[in-house]
Write a protein that holds these residues in place. Sequence first.
Motif, PDB file in Angstrom:
ATOM      1  N   ALA A 178       0.837  -1.210   0.000  1.00 49.13           N
ATOM      2  CA  ALA A 178       0.000   0.000   0.000  1.00 49.13           C
ATOM      3  C   ALA A 178       0.869   1.256   0.000  1.00 49.13           C
ATOM      4  N   GLY A 179       1.951   1.231   0.781  1.00 53.94           N
ATOM      5  CA  GLY A 179       2.868   2.371   0.789  1.00 53.94           C
ATOM      6  C   GLY A 179       3.532   2.578  -0.558  1.00 53.94           C
ATOM      7  N   ILE A 180       3.961   1.485  -1.173  1.00 55.50           N
ATOM      8  CA  ILE A 180       4.586   1.582  -2.500  1.00 55.50           C
ATOM      9  C   ILE A 180       3.584   2.151  -3.508  1.00 55.50           C
ATOM     10  N   ALA A 181       2.361   1.627  -3.484  1.00 57.63           N
ATOM     11  CA  ALA A 181       1.341   2.106  -4.432  1.00 57.63           C
ATOM     12  C   ALA A 181       1.047   3.592  -4.217  1.00 57.63           C
ATOM     13  N   TRP A 182       0.955   4.008  -2.968  1.00 52.65           N
ATOM     14  CA  TRP A 182       0.688   5.407  -2.682  1.00 52.65           C
ATOM     15  C   TRP A 182       1.833   6.299  -3.173  1.00 52.65           C
ATOM     16  N   GLU A 183       3.074   5.890  -2.907  1.00 54.74           N
ATOM     17  CA  GLU A 183       4.213   6.677  -3.357  1.00 54.74           C
ATOM     18  C   GLU A 183       4.326   6.687  -4.882  1.00 54.74           C
ATOM     19  N   ILE A 184       3.934   5.586  -5.518  1.00 57.62           N
ATOM     20  CA  ILE A 184       3.956   5.533  -6.982  1.00 57.62           C
ATOM     21  C   ILE A 184       2.996   6.560  -7.563  1.00 57.62           C
ATOM     22  N   THR A 185       1.813   6.703  -6.961  1.00 55.26           N
ATOM     23  CA  THR A 185       0.848   7.683  -7.472  1.00 55.26           C
ATOM     24  C   THR A 185       1.360   9.111  -7.326  1.00 55.26           C
ATOM     25  N   LEU A 186       2.223   9.335  -6.351  1.00 58.05           N
ATOM     26  CA  LEU A 186       2.766  10.679  -6.160  1.00 58.05           C
ATOM     27  C   LEU A 186       3.918  10.989  -7.111  1.00 58.05           C
ATOM     28  N   VAL A 187       4.680   9.976  -7.507  1.00 53.25           N
ATOM     29  CA  VAL A 187       5.937  10.200  -8.225  1.00 53.25           C
ATOM     30  C   VAL A 187       5.835   9.884  -9.715  1.00 53.25           C
ATOM     31  N   PHE A 188       5.164   8.794 -10.061  1.00 51.64           N
ATOM     32  CA  PHE A 188       5.174   8.320 -11.446  1.00 51.64           C
ATOM     33  C   PHE A 188       4.091   8.975 -12.277  1.00 51.64           C
ATOM     34  N   THR A 189       4.366   9.020 -13.594  1.00 53.17           N
ATOM     35  CA  THR A 189       3.361   9.436 -14.570  1.00 53.17           C
ATOM     36  C   THR A 189       2.939   8.199 -15.348  1.00 53.17           C
ATOM     37  N   LEU A 190       1.884   8.307 -16.092  1.00 52.71           N
ATOM     38  CA  LEU A 190       1.359   7.157 -16.821  1.00 52.71           C
ATOM     39  C   LEU A 190       2.086   7.000 -18.161  1.00 52.71           C
ATOM     40  N   THR A 191       3.306   6.514 -18.086  1.00 49.73           N
ATOM     41  CA  THR A 191       4.096   6.207 -19.279  1.00 49.73           C
ATOM     42  C   THR A 191       4.480   4.734 -19.197  1.00 49.73           C
TER      43      THR A 191
END
Length: 196
Positions: free
Chosen positions: A17-30
């Motif tokens: 859950a922490g990884i998923a949350w941080e991914i939504t903050l950092v990554f773009t949809l590429t």
Amino acid sequence: MTRIRWPDVALAGVVTAGIAWEITLVFTLTPRHVLSALLLTATGVALAWRRIAPLPVALLTAVAFVAPLSYSPAVEIFSFTVAFFVISYSAMAYTPDLRTALTAGSVLLLAASVNSWIVWPGLVNLFIGWIQVGAAFGLGTVMRRVRHTATVNHRRAELAEAAVAAERARIAGTCTTWWPTRSASSCCTPAVAAGC
């Protein structure tokens, strides 16, 4: 161990859950970020199997740690760092033999070295990465030794109990009277008879 333990599932859930949350903050949809996100998330989920399959989990973690560096910019995800530390610990603590533990540890140390060198070039940062991974390996080695010592002590206690039971059975089978008689097989002294 053949079953997944619920604390491992809970840990995997929280870290994923922490990884998923941080991914939504950092990554773009590429595409490259999606692949990185899948690898990082798979590592979080793999924490559930850290005790029963530490080598495959360590290999997945090493790939997830290094592979994204070849096609995307470096991104710091704290939850993944926690997962990497726990998996490094588990690689040393839960592998079935020392050779497998050293293999898993070497793969993780190599991944940490490559990551440290690419993200923060320099020997000081490389040594800092080694110290962090070494701390996890050290804790895992201590716990491996503690479990081994507990197992050996348990086996010794079982052998001692079996020896005492066998000796009692031997004495009970040969001592049928309280006082010496002419037959050597059916006599014992008062001191030995007290244990009968």
